[in-house]
Design a protein around this motif. Structure first.
Motif, short mmCIF file in Angstrom:
data_model
loop_
_atom_site.label_atom_id
_atom_site.label_comp_id
_atom_site.label_asym_id
_atom_site.label_seq_id
_atom_site.Cartn_x
_atom_site.Cartn_y
_atom_site.Cartn_z
N GLY A 69 0.78 -1.23 0.00
CA GLY A 69 0.00 0.00 0.00
C GLY A 69 0.81 1.28 0.00
N TYR A 70 2.14 1.20 0.10
CA TYR A 70 2.98 2.39 0.07
C TYR A 70 3.06 2.94 -1.35
CZ TYR A 70 4.63 2.33 4.90
OH TYR A 70 4.71 2.42 6.27
N LYS A 71 3.34 4.23 -1.45
CA LYS A 71 3.44 4.91 -2.74
C LYS A 71 4.71 5.75 -2.76
CE LYS A 71 -1.57 5.47 -3.07
NZ LYS A 71 -1.93 4.96 -1.75
N TRP A 72 5.40 5.70 -3.90
CA TRP A 72 6.55 6.57 -4.12
C TRP A 72 6.22 7.48 -5.29
CZ3 TRP A 72 11.78 3.48 -3.71
CH2 TRP A 72 11.90 2.95 -2.41
N LEU A 73 6.10 8.75 -5.02
CA LEU A 73 5.91 9.75 -6.06
C LEU A 73 7.30 10.24 -6.46
CD1 LEU A 73 3.63 11.77 -7.36
CD2 LEU A 73 4.80 13.38 -5.86
N GLN A 74 7.61 10.18 -7.75
CA GLN A 74 8.93 10.59 -8.21
C GLN A 74 8.79 11.78 -9.15
OE1 GLN A 74 11.30 6.56 -8.82
NE2 GLN A 74 9.14 6.33 -9.31
N GLN A 75 9.53 12.84 -8.87
CA GLN A 75 9.49 14.05 -9.68
C GLN A 75 10.84 14.21 -10.37
OE1 GLN A 75 6.99 17.24 -7.35
NE2 GLN A 75 8.17 16.04 -5.89
N PHE A 76 10.79 14.29 -11.70
CA PHE A 76 11.98 14.45 -12.53
C PHE A 76 11.92 15.83 -13.18
CE2 PHE A 76 11.29 9.94 -12.16
CZ PHE A 76 12.55 9.36 -12.16
N PRO A 77 12.44 16.87 -12.54
CA PRO A 77 12.40 18.20 -13.16
C PRO A 77 13.36 18.27 -14.34
CG PRO A 77 13.57 18.28 -11.06
CD PRO A 77 13.07 16.88 -11.22
N GLU A 78 12.89 18.86 -15.45
CA GLU A 78 13.72 18.98 -16.65
C GLU A 78 15.03 19.69 -16.33
OE1 GLU A 78 10.54 19.35 -20.30
OE2 GLU A 78 11.33 21.18 -19.44
N LEU A 79 16.09 19.21 -16.94
CA LEU A 79 17.42 19.85 -16.91
C LEU A 79 18.02 19.96 -15.51
CD1 LEU A 79 16.67 22.72 -19.46
CD2 LEU A 79 17.61 20.44 -19.93
N ALA A 80 17.51 19.21 -14.54
CA ALA A 80 18.06 19.26 -13.18
C ALA A 80 19.01 18.08 -12.98
CB ALA A 80 16.94 19.22 -12.15
N ASN A 81 19.96 18.23 -12.08
CA ASN A 81 20.87 17.14 -11.74
C ASN A 81 20.41 16.43 -10.47
OD1 ASN A 81 23.05 19.21 -13.21
ND2 ASN A 81 23.20 17.05 -13.72
N TYR A 82 19.09 16.31 -10.33
CA TYR A 82 18.51 15.56 -9.23
C TYR A 82 17.09 15.17 -9.60
CZ TYR A 82 16.39 20.09 -8.29
OH TYR A 82 15.71 21.28 -8.42
N MET A 83 16.57 14.21 -8.85
CA MET A 83 15.14 13.87 -8.90
C MET A 83 14.71 13.66 -7.46
SD MET A 83 14.86 10.40 -8.13
CE MET A 83 13.29 9.95 -8.76
N VAL A 84 13.41 13.84 -7.21
CA VAL A 84 12.90 13.76 -5.84
C VAL A 84 11.89 12.63 -5.74
CG1 VAL A 84 11.63 14.97 -4.02
CG2 VAL A 84 13.20 16.25 -5.49
N THR A 85 12.11 11.75 -4.75
CA THR A 85 11.15 10.70 -4.45
C THR A 85 10.48 11.05 -3.12
OG1 THR A 85 12.54 9.04 -5.53
CG2 THR A 85 10.82 8.22 -4.06
#
Length: 187
Positions: A69-85
């Motif tokens: 039931g857990y969820k991981w939302l992943q955000q991949f911002p364009e042209l960034a050197n990181y992503m956020v989970t």
């Protein structure tokens, strides 16, 4: 391989290599809104073989970050050197954010976002406590010649930028995660 011949670890948002997952749902949505341009994914763990726990220094208890039931939302911002989970429990309560520092990112031909991992992670708990993890892996990769010195320098410059923005209250991706989660759950 990186442009300079060094080996990078490419990670995919759908986590096909993760043996812990028995059943999952995976959604990918390109997003362009005020304050965000990139790709957002939702990785829903319907059934896992066993829960996954993390414990950070100064924290009393282990933190469950993956379970049924857990969820991981992943955000991949364009042209960034990181992503956020953004990791949520089975009641959609935020457990933690993990900012993964990467050399580059993109979307595969079958529409799955990926990033070339530079090991460093910034873990931020809902209490505001911040941890930088995997510095040793980054240093080992440079020492073994798997990563170039400029990758190491860029990883730390990016990590320091993210930490500074967080401390100033201007790292907006954290604030957007709940909204992005609701948007994906409604689609």
């Amino acid at each position: 391989m990186g442009e300079d011949g060094t080996e990078l670890i490419r990670k995919y948002a759908d986590r096909t290599e993760w043996g812990r997952i028995v059943e999952k749902r995976f959604t990918v949505v390109p997003k362009k809104t005020i304050g965000f341009s990139g790709t957002v994914t939702l990785f829903e763990m319907v059934k896992v073989k066993a829960p996954l726990y993390k414990q950070y220094e100064h924290e009393q208890e282990k933190l469950c970050i993956a379970a049924d039931g857990y969820k991981w939302l992943q955000q991949f911002p364009e042209l960034a050197n990181y992503m956020v989970t953004s990791m949520y429990d089975d009641h959609d309560r935020l457990v933690q954010w993990v900012v993964s520092i990467c050399k580059s990112q993109g979307v595969s031909t079958n529409n799955v976002p990926w990033y070339d991992d530079l090991y460093l992670n910034i873990v931020i708990l809902p209490t505001g406590q911040l941890y930088v993890t995997h510095q040793d892996r980054l240093e080992d990769a440079v020492r073994r010649g798997e990563l170039a010195q400029e990758d190491y320098d860029m990883a730390w410059a990016t990590a320091n930028l993210v930490k500074d923005e967080f401390r100033k209250g201007s790292f907006d991706l954290l604030l957007m995660s709940d909204k992005h989660l609701q948007d994906l759950l409604e689609e």
